[in-house]
Write a protein that holds these residues in place. Structure first.
Motif, PDB file in Angstrom:
ATOM      1  N   ALA A  75     -14.857 -26.018  43.813  1.00  0.00           N
ATOM      2  CA  ALA A  75     -13.980 -27.178  43.593  1.00  0.00           C
ATOM      3  C   ALA A  75     -14.647 -28.203  42.681  1.00  0.00           C
ATOM      4  O   ALA A  75     -14.022 -28.755  41.767  1.00  0.00           O
ATOM      5  N   LYS A  76     -15.924 -28.448  42.953  1.00  0.00           N
ATOM      6  CA  LYS A  76     -16.659 -29.419  42.152  1.00  0.00           C
ATOM      7  C   LYS A  76     -16.835 -28.914  40.723  1.00  0.00           C
ATOM      8  O   LYS A  76     -16.747 -29.689  39.757  1.00  0.00           O
ATOM      9  N   ARG A  77     -17.073 -27.613  40.580  1.00  0.00           N
ATOM     10  CA  ARG A  77     -17.219 -27.047  39.238  1.00  0.00           C
ATOM     11  C   ARG A  77     -15.954 -27.245  38.410  1.00  0.00           C
ATOM     12  O   ARG A  77     -16.017 -27.524  37.204  1.00  0.00           O
ATOM     13  N   ALA A  78     -14.814 -27.117  39.042  1.00  0.00           N
ATOM     14  CA  ALA A  78     -13.541 -27.301  38.335  1.00  0.00           C
ATOM     15  C   ALA A  78     -13.413 -28.727  37.797  1.00  0.00           C
ATOM     16  O   ALA A  78     -12.830 -28.957  36.731  1.00  0.00           O
ATOM     17  N   GLN A  79     -13.970 -29.669  38.542  1.00  0.00           N
ATOM     18  CA  GLN A  79     -13.947 -31.066  38.103  1.00  0.00           C
ATOM     19  C   GLN A  79     -14.941 -31.320  36.972  1.00  0.00           C
ATOM     20  O   GLN A  79     -14.674 -32.091  36.048  1.00  0.00           O
ATOM     21  N   LEU A  80     -16.090 -30.654  37.018  1.00  0.00           N
ATOM     22  CA  LEU A  80     -17.172 -30.906  36.062  1.00  0.00           C
ATOM     23  C   LEU A  80     -16.952 -30.220  34.718  1.00  0.00           C
ATOM     24  O   LEU A  80     -17.384 -30.735  33.674  1.00  0.00           O
ATOM     25  N   ALA A  81     -16.298 -29.061  34.720  1.00  0.00           N
ATOM     26  CA  ALA A  81     -16.196 -28.236  33.512  1.00  0.00           C
ATOM     27  C   ALA A  81     -15.606 -28.965  32.297  1.00  0.00           C
ATOM     28  O   ALA A  81     -16.162 -28.883  31.192  1.00  0.00           O
ATOM     29  N   PRO A  82     -14.478 -29.693  32.427  1.00  0.00           N
ATOM     30  CA  PRO A  82     -13.909 -30.352  31.244  1.00  0.00           C
ATOM     31  C   PRO A  82     -14.873 -31.347  30.592  1.00  0.00           C
ATOM     32  O   PRO A  82     -14.968 -31.409  29.359  1.00  0.00           O
ATOM     33  N   ALA A  83     -15.597 -32.122  31.410  1.00  0.00           N
ATOM     34  CA  ALA A  83     -16.536 -33.103  30.863  1.00  0.00           C
ATOM     35  C   ALA A  83     -17.697 -32.416  30.150  1.00  0.00           C
ATOM     36  O   ALA A  83     -18.185 -32.893  29.117  1.00  0.00           O
ATOM     37  N   ILE A  84     -18.138 -31.285  30.690  1.00  0.00           N
ATOM     38  CA  ILE A  84     -19.231 -30.539  30.059  1.00  0.00           C
ATOM     39  C   ILE A  84     -18.792 -29.988  28.708  1.00  0.00           C
ATOM     40  O   ILE A  84     -19.526 -30.073  27.713  1.00  0.00           O
ATOM     41  N   LEU A  85     -17.589 -29.456  28.649  1.00  0.00           N
ATOM     42  CA  LEU A  85     -17.086 -28.927  27.381  1.00  0.00           C
ATOM     43  C   LEU A  85     -16.868 -30.039  26.357  1.00  0.00           C
ATOM     44  O   LEU A  85     -17.108 -29.852  25.156  1.00  0.00           O
ATOM     45  N   GLU A  86     -16.441 -31.198  26.833  1.00  0.00           N
ATOM     46  CA  GLU A  86     -16.282 -32.341  25.936  1.00  0.00           C
ATOM     47  C   GLU A  86     -17.645 -32.780  25.401  1.00  0.00           C
ATOM     48  O   GLU A  86     -17.786 -33.106  24.216  1.00  0.00           O
ATOM     49  N   MET A  87     -18.649 -32.798  26.268  1.00  0.00           N
ATOM     50  CA  MET A  87     -20.000 -33.136  25.846  1.00  0.00           C
ATOM     51  C   MET A  87     -20.500 -32.141  24.799  1.00  0.00           C
ATOM     52  O   MET A  87     -21.136 -32.522  23.807  1.00  0.00           O
ATOM     53  N   ALA A  88     -20.201 -30.868  25.015  1.00  0.00           N
ATOM     54  CA  ALA A  88     -20.599 -29.841  24.056  1.00  0.00           C
ATOM     55  C   ALA A  88     -19.917 -30.052  22.707  1.00  0.00           C
ATOM     56  O   ALA A  88     -20.538 -29.899  21.646  1.00  0.00           O
ATOM     57  N   ASP A  89     -18.631 -30.384  22.742  1.00  0.00           N
ATOM     58  CA  ASP A  89     -17.903 -30.660  21.496  1.00  0.00           C
ATOM     59  C   ASP A  89     -18.589 -31.769  20.703  1.00  0.00           C
ATOM     60  O   ASP A  89     -18.791 -31.647  19.484  1.00  0.00           O
ATOM     61  N   GLU A  90     -18.931 -32.861  21.382  1.00  0.00           N
ATOM     62  CA  GLU A  90     -19.578 -33.992  20.717  1.00  0.00           C
ATOM     63  C   GLU A  90     -20.947 -33.598  20.181  1.00  0.00           C
ATOM     64  O   GLU A  90     -21.343 -34.003  19.091  1.00  0.00           O
ATOM     65  N   LEU A  91     -21.667 -32.792  20.960  1.00  0.00           N
ATOM     66  CA  LEU A  91     -23.009 -32.374  20.547  1.00  0.00           C
ATOM     67  C   LEU A  91     -22.947 -31.590  19.243  1.00  0.00           C
ATOM     68  O   LEU A  91     -23.707 -31.861  18.308  1.00  0.00           O
ATOM     69  N   PHE A  92     -22.039 -30.639  19.150  1.00  0.00           N
ATOM     70  CA  PHE A  92     -22.013 -29.764  17.977  1.00  0.00           C
ATOM     71  C   PHE A  92     -21.320 -30.403  16.774  1.00  0.00           C
ATOM     72  O   PHE A  92     -21.435 -29.892  15.665  1.00  0.00           O
ATOM     73  N   LYS A  93     -20.639 -31.516  16.990  1.00  0.00           N
ATOM     74  CA  LYS A  93     -20.144 -32.294  15.854  1.00  0.00           C
ATOM     75  C   LYS A  93     -21.306 -32.938  15.106  1.00  0.00           C
ATOM     76  O   LYS A  93     -21.219 -33.204  13.914  1.00  0.00           O
ATOM     77  N   GLU A  94     -22.381 -33.218  15.839  1.00  0.00           N
ATOM     78  CA  GLU A  94     -23.509 -33.946  15.261  1.00  0.00           C
ATOM     79  C   GLU A  94     -24.743 -33.067  15.128  1.00  0.00           C
ATOM     80  O   GLU A  94     -25.867 -33.576  15.055  1.00  0.00           O
ATOM     81  N   ALA A  95     -24.547 -31.761  15.099  1.00  0.00           N
ATOM     82  CA  ALA A  95     -25.689 -30.854  15.009  1.00  0.00           C
ATOM     83  C   ALA A  95     -25.331 -29.614  14.200  1.00  0.00           C
ATOM     84  O   ALA A  95     -24.317 -28.964  14.460  1.00  0.00           O
TER      85      ALA A  95
END
Length: 716
Positions: free
Chosen positions: A422-442
């Motif tokens: 249940a907690k993973r389902a909540q965390l996954a979108p934020a992690i993917l968003e963080m990844a998107d931001e990371l690879f925009k700047e790398a």
């Protein structure tokens, strides 16, 4: 920039007649008692209440902190915000693509509907401030360790902030001044719906690039424009198409008259950090240990970014903001080394401390102050090599995305791996968003080169203090060449592509993450950076108390000449004059306190990354097409000088005349006075400003965006 005090009675005694009016960054609440008379003599025509008032609109209502690191000002009744181009750089770059490159080509919204919302941008309005020194200092005593003292103070701060935030309506910040001898709380209101209205092309907004940075004469259109939006009632609101332009309590009228030598000039803004109370040992540590490492580390990162930035516009956009920020401080820190060395600042501070030490060891003062100077000097001797080490490592963290990946994305993945479904389902979108931001700047090839080069520099140059264990091991196994390890680590790591991160989310494994070579390396470095020996921890504790007593004693003994607290990103006012530097053959102006468009064109180099200019500007200069913004001498003034006292964070601050009208926009200082964060030089210190007439000319005449100018209040 910086300053001030404990009680209103004490406040009156702070400024003796020997203090120059152009030195100091002053609290607005004390302007009437401390500065108003001097300011009037120099040309101020406003009352103190017209500058700062809680109950009525005043100048402070038009000044905002811009995105936490710069200053900006409201210049229309419809929430139009003016700041520096380099302050808006991130937001402009974020909204740029290779096809629609607003950073390179400029952008002006023709209608409000065309104004662009960056993903994360806010402005902070200053509401009020008050002294809480007695309350804060009432919860501490001399027997406490620094950690105990900090804990007690933080608990009281939490109470003060809760009491004044009106249920979350306001942001409240309690800040320390005079190294913990005084405390004030500040009440702010944040607006998060801030949209890009316009920016000149980078060839104007960043004209001169790194070559001209911190230099005079200067010819830069360092400005960009945004708009603050609110809900229908004028309250802060998340972005919505139903939001309306904010109707501010006050906006600055814009004066078209121009400036001349000795005109009164004041600047309001949010200076970031100064260290004018810094002891001699700290200055020497910076000059000999910390700043040289900073400069070398920054240059290593910049060189490796630039290799890829030159390959395409798309890659240039990826690293444009990081490169600009790194380059700015790279040149600043080298300038600090040169200026502090030239003026022997550490030597003069040591002489002051010797005088203080004699006073401190008199019978009346020995018990409280007797060991202050010795304790401070011992701390710096113990930490000199660590400061060099830390600065090499900090530049690694600042110039490569993957230096701190273990504490950012890695930490989130660790939490995810340990969580239930249940907690993973909540965390996954934020992690993917963080990844998107990371690879925009790398860009992975660039990141490999930056990391390998920084690891080599760090491992070979930080010789006086133990380096991170994993870095040491890799270096020894590879004869100091980190390329092989870095390339293999990127190939194996789960944090180097979004697809690999998605795969981990589908099948998380704590063991896989713990053994990830990049995450492990990052965690090793960040853990080592944060660690300190018992000896250093004790010295740091003793230093904190001694530094506080040094400042207290310098003020008590009147040996200290500084009458204001250091800057710490709180709203301050500095005042002075339009003031020239000695004649300079590089400047075509008749007096060396301004520059002209003709001078800018003389620097033009076709196709050059720093000194190219648009063909339209060249043609308009040739035809003297300056419209209503020409000076009475017939030229178009670009930048001008004042002797105001500013530092980083003042970027974007309004330069105002005696009536509180906007005459310019502060954006830089001169390299000759680069020691200004530590010691103010009344002869050399200058602020470099964009002439507001040049700003308006670029908007209206060059860019054809007269509708933007039309909403301002112009004073002719």
């Amino acid at each position: 920039m910086k300053k001030l005090l404990l009680s209103l009675i004490a406040a009156i005694t702070l400024v003796p007649s020997s203090v120059k009016a152009d030195e100091g960054m002053w609290f607005l609440m004390f302007i009437e008692r401390l500065n108003h008379r001097d300011m009037q003599k120099m040309g101020l025509q406003l009352t103190a209440q017209e500058i700062y008032s809680i109950n009525n609109h005043s100048l402070k209502d038009a000044i905002v902190q811009f995105n936490g690191g710069c200053t900006a000002e409201l210049i229309s009744k419809d929430g139009l915000v003016l700041t520096n181009h380099h302050c808006g750089y991130d937001a402009i770059a974020e909204q740029s693509t290779a096809e629609k490159n607003h950073l390179k080509n400029g952008f002006w919204a023709k209608t409000r509907a065309e104004e662009i919302k960056p993903s994360s941008l806010f402005v902070r309005f200053f509401v009020r401030m008050d002294d809480c020194s007695k309350r804060i200092l009432g919860v501490v005593n001399a027997t406490m360790t620094e950690a105990e003292r900090e804990k007690a103070i933080n608990a009281e701060i939490a109470k003060i902030e809760k009491e004044n935030n009106e249920g979350g309506k306001y942001t409240v910040s309690v800040r320390s001044f005079f190294q913990g001898n005084e405390y004030y709380y500040f009440v702010y209101q944040d607006y998060k719906d801030v949209r890009l209205v316009g920016t000149p092309p980078e060839s104007l907004g960043k004209f001169g690039g790194d070559t001209d940075n911190w230099e005079w004469p200067r010819h830069t259109a360092d400005f960009s424009m945004f708009r603050v939006y609110a809900d229908a009632n004028g309250n802060p609101a998340e972005y919505s198409t139903s939001n309306v332009p904010l109707q501010p309590k006050h906006h600055l009228p814009v004066n078209l008259k121009g400036v001349k030598e000795n005109d009164f000039a004041m600047i309001l803004g949010y200076p970031g950090r100064t260290n004018r109370w810094m002891p001699a040992g700290g200055i020497e540590q910076n000059v000999k240990f910390a700043y040289p490492a900073w400069v070398e580390g920054a240059k290593t990162g910049m060189d490796n970014m630039k290799k890829y930035m030159n390959q395409s516009d798309a890659l240039n956009l990826v690293y444009a903001s990081k490169f600009a920020s790194t380059a700015n401080y790279w040149k600043n820190r080298q300038g600090m080394i040169d200026a502090l060395s030239k003026f022997q600042t550490a030597k003069s501070k040591a002489a002051q401390e010797a005088k203080f030490n004699k006073w401190a060891n008199s019978a009346a003062n020995k018990a409280k102050y007797g060991n202050v100077v010795e304790t401070i000097n011992n701390y710096y001797k113990l930490t000199n090599e660590k400061s060099r080490h830390d600065n090499y490592l900090q530049q690694l963290f600042r110039t490569t995305t993957f230096g701190t990946i273990g504490r950012t994305l890695g930490k989130q993945l660790e939490t995810y791996a340990k969580a239930d479904a249940a907690k993973r389902a909540q965390l996954a979108p934020a992690i993917l968003e963080m990844a998107d931001e990371l690879f925009k700047e790398a860009h992975i090839p660039a990141e490999k080169d930056i990391l390998a080069a920084q690891l080599k520099l760090y491992s070979t140059k930080s010789t006086g203090y133990a380096i991170a264990p994993m870095v040491e091991k890799i270096g020894k196994e590879n004869n100091g060449d980190f390329s092989k390890y870095v390339n293999a680590a990127f190939d194996l790591s789960i944090v180097t592509s979004k697809d690999r991160i998605k795969a981990f989310l589908d099948l998380p494994s704590e063991g896989l993450l713990a053994n990830d070579p990049l995450v492990a390396l990052s965690n090793d470095m960040t853990t080592h950076f944060s660690s300190k020996s018992d000896a250093i921890a004790k010295a740091q504790n003793d230093f904190g108390a001694a530094y506080r007593k040094l400042v207290e004693g310098l003020r008590e003994s009147k040996i200290g000449e500084i009458k204001y607290p250091d800057a710490n990103s709180t709203l301050r006012l500095t005042y002075g004059k339009v003031r020239s530097l000695p004649a300079d053959k590089r400047n075509d102006a008749t007096i060396n306190n301004y520059t002209t468009l003709t001078g800018q064109v003389k620097k033009y180099k076709k196709g050059d990354q720093e000194f190219d200019l648009p063909a339209r500007l060249l043609e308009m200069n040739k035809n003297k097409d300056f419209g209503r913004y020409a000076d009475k001498d017939g030229s178009l003034h670009v930048n001008f000088l004042t002797d105001n006292d500013i530092t980083g964070g003042n970027s974007g601050s309004p330069v105002l005349n005696g009536k509180g009208e906007l005459i310019g926009l502060a954006f830089d200082g001169n390299i000759e006075a680069m020691a200004g964060d530590v010691i103010f030089d009344k002869n050399l210190q200058r602020t470099i400003n964009v002439d507001i007439r040049y700003v308006l000319w670029v908007i209206e005449n060059f860019s054809g965006a007269k509708h933007i100018v039309d909403e301002m209040t112009l004073v002719k």
